[in-house]
Write a protein that holds these residues in place. Structure first.
Motif, PDB file in Angstrom:
ATOM      1  N   ILE A   3       0.820  -1.250   0.080  1.00 13.57           N
ATOM      2  CA  ILE A   3       0.095   0.015   0.088  1.00 13.57           C
ATOM      3  C   ILE A   3       1.091   1.029  -0.017  1.00 13.57           C
ATOM      4  O   ILE A   3       1.868   1.252   0.742  1.00 13.57           O
ATOM      5  CB  ILE A   3      -1.239   0.003   1.135  1.00 13.57           C
ATOM      6  CG1 ILE A   3      -1.828  -1.213   1.464  1.00 13.57           C
ATOM      7  CG2 ILE A   3      -1.847   1.343   1.337  1.00 13.57           C
ATOM      8  CD1 ILE A   3      -2.850  -1.188   0.330  1.00 13.57           C
ATOM      9  N   THR A   4       0.534   2.254  -0.838  1.00  9.75           N
ATOM     10  CA  THR A   4       1.322   3.504  -0.584  1.00  9.75           C
ATOM     11  C   THR A   4       0.296   4.483   0.018  1.00  9.75           C
ATOM     12  O   THR A   4      -0.750   4.754  -0.354  1.00  9.75           O
ATOM     13  CB  THR A   4       1.767   3.977  -2.151  1.00  9.75           C
ATOM     14  OG1 THR A   4       2.417   2.985  -2.626  1.00  9.75           O
ATOM     15  CG2 THR A   4       2.355   5.359  -1.814  1.00  9.75           C
ATOM     16  N   LEU A   5       0.890   5.222   0.892  1.00  9.70           N
ATOM     17  CA  LEU A   5      -0.041   6.101   1.699  1.00  9.70           C
ATOM     18  C   LEU A   5       0.843   7.684   1.241  1.00  9.70           C
ATOM     19  O   LEU A   5       2.100   8.079   1.485  1.00  9.70           O
ATOM     20  CB  LEU A   5       0.216   6.129   3.155  1.00  9.70           C
ATOM     21  CG  LEU A   5      -0.408   7.155   3.868  1.00  9.70           C
ATOM     22  CD1 LEU A   5      -1.750   7.492   3.768  1.00  9.70           C
ATOM     23  CD2 LEU A   5      -0.313   6.849   5.402  1.00  9.70           C
ATOM     24  N   SER A   6      -0.025   8.418   0.591  1.00  9.77           N
ATOM     25  CA  SER A   6       0.567   9.732  -0.132  1.00  9.77           C
ATOM     26  C   SER A   6      -0.069  10.933   0.663  1.00  9.77           C
ATOM     27  O   SER A   6      -1.584  11.008   0.538  1.00  9.77           O
ATOM     28  CB  SER A   6       0.408   9.999  -1.417  1.00  9.77           C
ATOM     29  OG  SER A   6       0.980   8.845  -2.299  1.00  9.77           O
ATOM     30  N   VAL A   7       0.465  11.801   1.071  1.00  6.98           N
ATOM     31  CA  VAL A   7      -0.024  13.156   1.881  1.00  6.98           C
ATOM     32  C   VAL A   7       0.661  14.289   0.851  1.00  6.98           C
ATOM     33  O   VAL A   7       1.923  14.477   0.739  1.00  6.98           O
ATOM     34  CB  VAL A   7       0.177  13.353   2.963  1.00  6.98           C
ATOM     35  CG1 VAL A   7      -0.373  14.599   3.530  1.00  6.98           C
ATOM     36  CG2 VAL A   7      -0.342  11.978   3.829  1.00  6.98           C
ATOM     37  N   TYR A  43      -8.963  11.066   2.042  1.00 12.28           N
ATOM     38  CA  TYR A  43      -9.327  12.147   3.060  1.00 12.28           C
ATOM     39  C   TYR A  43      -8.992  13.425   2.949  1.00 12.28           C
ATOM     40  O   TYR A  43      -7.556  13.449   2.632  1.00 12.28           O
ATOM     41  CB  TYR A  43      -9.358  11.550   4.456  1.00 12.28           C
ATOM     42  CG  TYR A  43      -9.947  12.330   5.620  1.00 12.28           C
ATOM     43  CD1 TYR A  43     -11.241  12.139   5.898  1.00 12.28           C
ATOM     44  CD2 TYR A  43      -9.139  13.393   5.970  1.00 12.28           C
ATOM     45  CE1 TYR A  43     -11.685  12.820   6.706  1.00 12.28           C
ATOM     46  CE2 TYR A  43      -9.681  14.114   7.033  1.00 12.28           C
ATOM     47  CZ  TYR A  43     -11.133  14.025   7.513  1.00 12.28           C
ATOM     48  OH  TYR A  43     -11.765  14.567   8.429  1.00 12.28           O
ATOM     49  N   VAL A  44      -9.682  14.526   2.608  1.00 18.31           N
ATOM     50  CA  VAL A  44      -9.264  15.725   2.345  1.00 18.31           C
ATOM     51  C   VAL A  44      -9.432  16.428   3.915  1.00 18.31           C
ATOM     52  O   VAL A  44     -10.254  16.629   4.575  1.00 18.31           O
ATOM     53  CB  VAL A  44     -10.090  16.562   1.493  1.00 18.31           C
ATOM     54  CG1 VAL A  44      -9.705  18.058   1.531  1.00 18.31           C
ATOM     55  CG2 VAL A  44      -9.805  15.947  -0.053  1.00 18.31           C
ATOM     56  N   ALA A  45      -8.241  17.024   4.220  1.00 17.75           N
ATOM     57  CA  ALA A  45      -8.266  17.966   5.563  1.00 17.75           C
ATOM     58  C   ALA A  45      -7.514  19.275   5.489  1.00 17.75           C
ATOM     59  O   ALA A  45      -7.076  19.478   4.004  1.00 17.75           O
ATOM     60  CB  ALA A  45      -7.116  17.113   6.494  1.00 17.75           C
ATOM     61  N   ILE A  51      -4.504  23.005   2.279  1.00 17.03           N
ATOM     62  CA  ILE A  51      -5.171  21.649   1.882  1.00 17.03           C
ATOM     63  C   ILE A  51      -4.256  20.572   1.699  1.00 17.03           C
ATOM     64  O   ILE A  51      -3.342  20.426   1.358  1.00 17.03           O
ATOM     65  CB  ILE A  51      -5.888  22.002   0.522  1.00 17.03           C
ATOM     66  CG1 ILE A  51      -6.739  23.261   0.645  1.00 17.03           C
ATOM     67  CG2 ILE A  51      -6.564  20.701   0.351  1.00 17.03           C
ATOM     68  CD1 ILE A  51      -7.349  23.513  -0.666  1.00 17.03           C
ATOM     69  N   ASN A  52      -4.692  19.573   2.564  1.00 17.32           N
ATOM     70  CA  ASN A  52      -4.033  18.366   2.836  1.00 17.32           C
ATOM     71  C   ASN A  52      -4.816  17.239   2.138  1.00 17.32           C
ATOM     72  O   ASN A  52      -5.677  16.883   2.582  1.00 17.32           O
ATOM     73  CB  ASN A  52      -3.476  18.123   4.087  1.00 17.32           C
ATOM     74  CG  ASN A  52      -2.995  19.090   4.891  1.00 17.32           C
ATOM     75  OD1 ASN A  52      -1.605  18.959   4.693  1.00 17.32           O
ATOM     76  ND2 ASN A  52      -3.630  19.752   5.784  1.00 17.32           N
TER      77      ASN A  52
END
Ligand code: 13P
Ligand code: 13P
Ligand code: MG
Ligand code: MG
Ligand code: MG
Ligand code: MG
Length: 363
Positions: A3-7, A43-45, A51-52
């Motif tokens: 899995i890749t988690l990108s922020v 998820y948009v935070a 904006i993340n």
């Protein structure tokens, strides 16, 4: 299956001034990401005016299509910001054409790829009104300080320590430090937060990724003042990594970070809930939020708003006291940043204007 988690994050327009993101921009970003075929989940935070975009997928780090999606999302949000005449519409989008990778174009990125564990708790830290060096002290405490992280002492999976990849953001170099044995050497560099930044942390034994931060430096990239980088940092927790509470504990101390008003002042980093991530006092003080997720087959189960806990009331109070204290120095150092850091802000124009009035006493 990895899995890749990108922020990926950017400020594409502030509401009002530099304090917040208008809800229409967040709506636009959600619309761009939700149900996208490349993504498992998103998820948009926001924290302050940044904006993340939090995204999970299986295409690995630095994937052109994911970066393009983020870039297009920021462009679409910029259009909304222009329509509302928000402050600094498109502020962090330095490049005007996307060419394969978002790096160097302005937005900050932190990405990690891993095999999802039986349980995969992660924390995404997101800050406003500061720069990547703000993570050095908390990451050091999380992964190298036994007075913060008792796991380093009593958890056999952490007892050997961690490896830190440190970046020299001025000379564009990197070095790996292995802790605890390189601790004193490492501190020489990571104490200089305006230049050296912890980019990644790895479990020394398994070599698995433990943490990654965004280390983009906007003013260096642009060669002019474009606010602060407002960095993000992802930390994996539990089972060979710090417990969630060990990862949060460094933020019980409001350490001084560079940023705040006009990106030109030192001030205390205040941990807040999502609802309190709207800095207004002297455009600050700098804020950090922490969103916790449990990953499940790449799905983002969460978030839990981790600083929304009365246990962080004291540090917030202390941050306010420090803000009161240091604000009284006005334009004097060390509240205001030293000249070499102002080089990337307003200094060059003033120096240029006055150059004929400076008399050289060496001649
Ligand atoms: P619990 O007994 O609440 O699961 O706590 C376990 C733990 O390790 C806390 O750090
Ligand atoms: P941002 O980097 O958050 O836009 O802050 C810029 C600024 O000038 C705050 O006073
Ligand atoms: Mg801004
Ligand atoms: Mg910002
Ligand atoms: Mg900024
Ligand atoms: Mg439990």
């Amino acid at each position: 299956k990895k899995i890749t988690l990108s922020v990926i994050k950017a400020d594409v327009g502030g509401y009002v001034g530099h304090s917040n993101v208008h809800p229409e921009l967040l709506e636009k970003a959600r619309e761009m990401l939700s149900g996208h075929p490349l993504l498992i989940d998103s998820y948009v935070a926001h924290v302050g005016d940044d904006i993340n975009l939090i995204m999970t997928h299986e295409t690995g780090r630095n994937n052109g299509e994911i970066h393009k999606l983020a870039w297009d999302t920021f462009l679409a949000c910029t259009e909304v910001a222009k329509k509302l005449k928000l402050y600094g519409a498109g502020q962090d989008l330095l490049g005007d054409a996307f060419s394969g990778n978002i790096k160097g174009l302005g937005p900050g990125t932190a990405e990690m790829q891993f095999e999802e564990r039986k349980s995969e708790p992660v924390i995404i830290f997101m800050a406003d009104k500061t720069e990547p060096g703000a993570w050095n002290l908390p990451l050091y405490k999380m992964f190298a300080d036994p007075f913060n992280t008792i796991g380093l002492v009593i958890d056999p999976n952490m007892h050997n320590g961690f490896e830190f990849e440190v970046r020299d953001t001025i000379k564009n170099k990197k070095i790996i430090f292995s802790t605890p044995e390189d601790l004193y050497d490492m501190l020489v560099f990571i104490g200089a937060t305006g230049r050296f930044c912890i980019k990644r942390v790895f479990n020394k034994e398994t070599k698995d990724i433990a943490a990654v931060s965004s280390t983009q430096r906007l003013n260096l990239m642009a060669g002019r003042y474009v606010g602060k980088d407002d960095p993000v940092c992802i930390v994996r927790c539990q089972s060979g990594y710090p417990a969630v509470g060990e990862a949060l504990e460094p933020f019980t101390y409001p350490h001084l970070v560079a940023g705040w008003m006009r990106g030109s002042h030192n001030g205390p980093l205040m941990p807040v809930s999502m609802n309190e991530a709207r800095p207004t006092r002297f455009d600050g003080p700098p804020r950090v939020i922490a969103l916790g997720f449990q990953l499940s087959e790449g799905k983002l189960v969460g978030p839990q708003d981790l600083f929304d806990d009365p246990a962080f009331d004291n540090v917030r109070k202390q941050a306010n006291n420090v803000a009161d204290y240091i604000r009284r120095m006005g334009p004097f150092e060390p509240h205001r940043l030293p000249l070499d850091e102002m080089e990337y802000t307003s200094m060059p124009q003033v120096t240029e204007k006055l150059k004929d009035r400076f008399i050289d006493l060496n001649k």
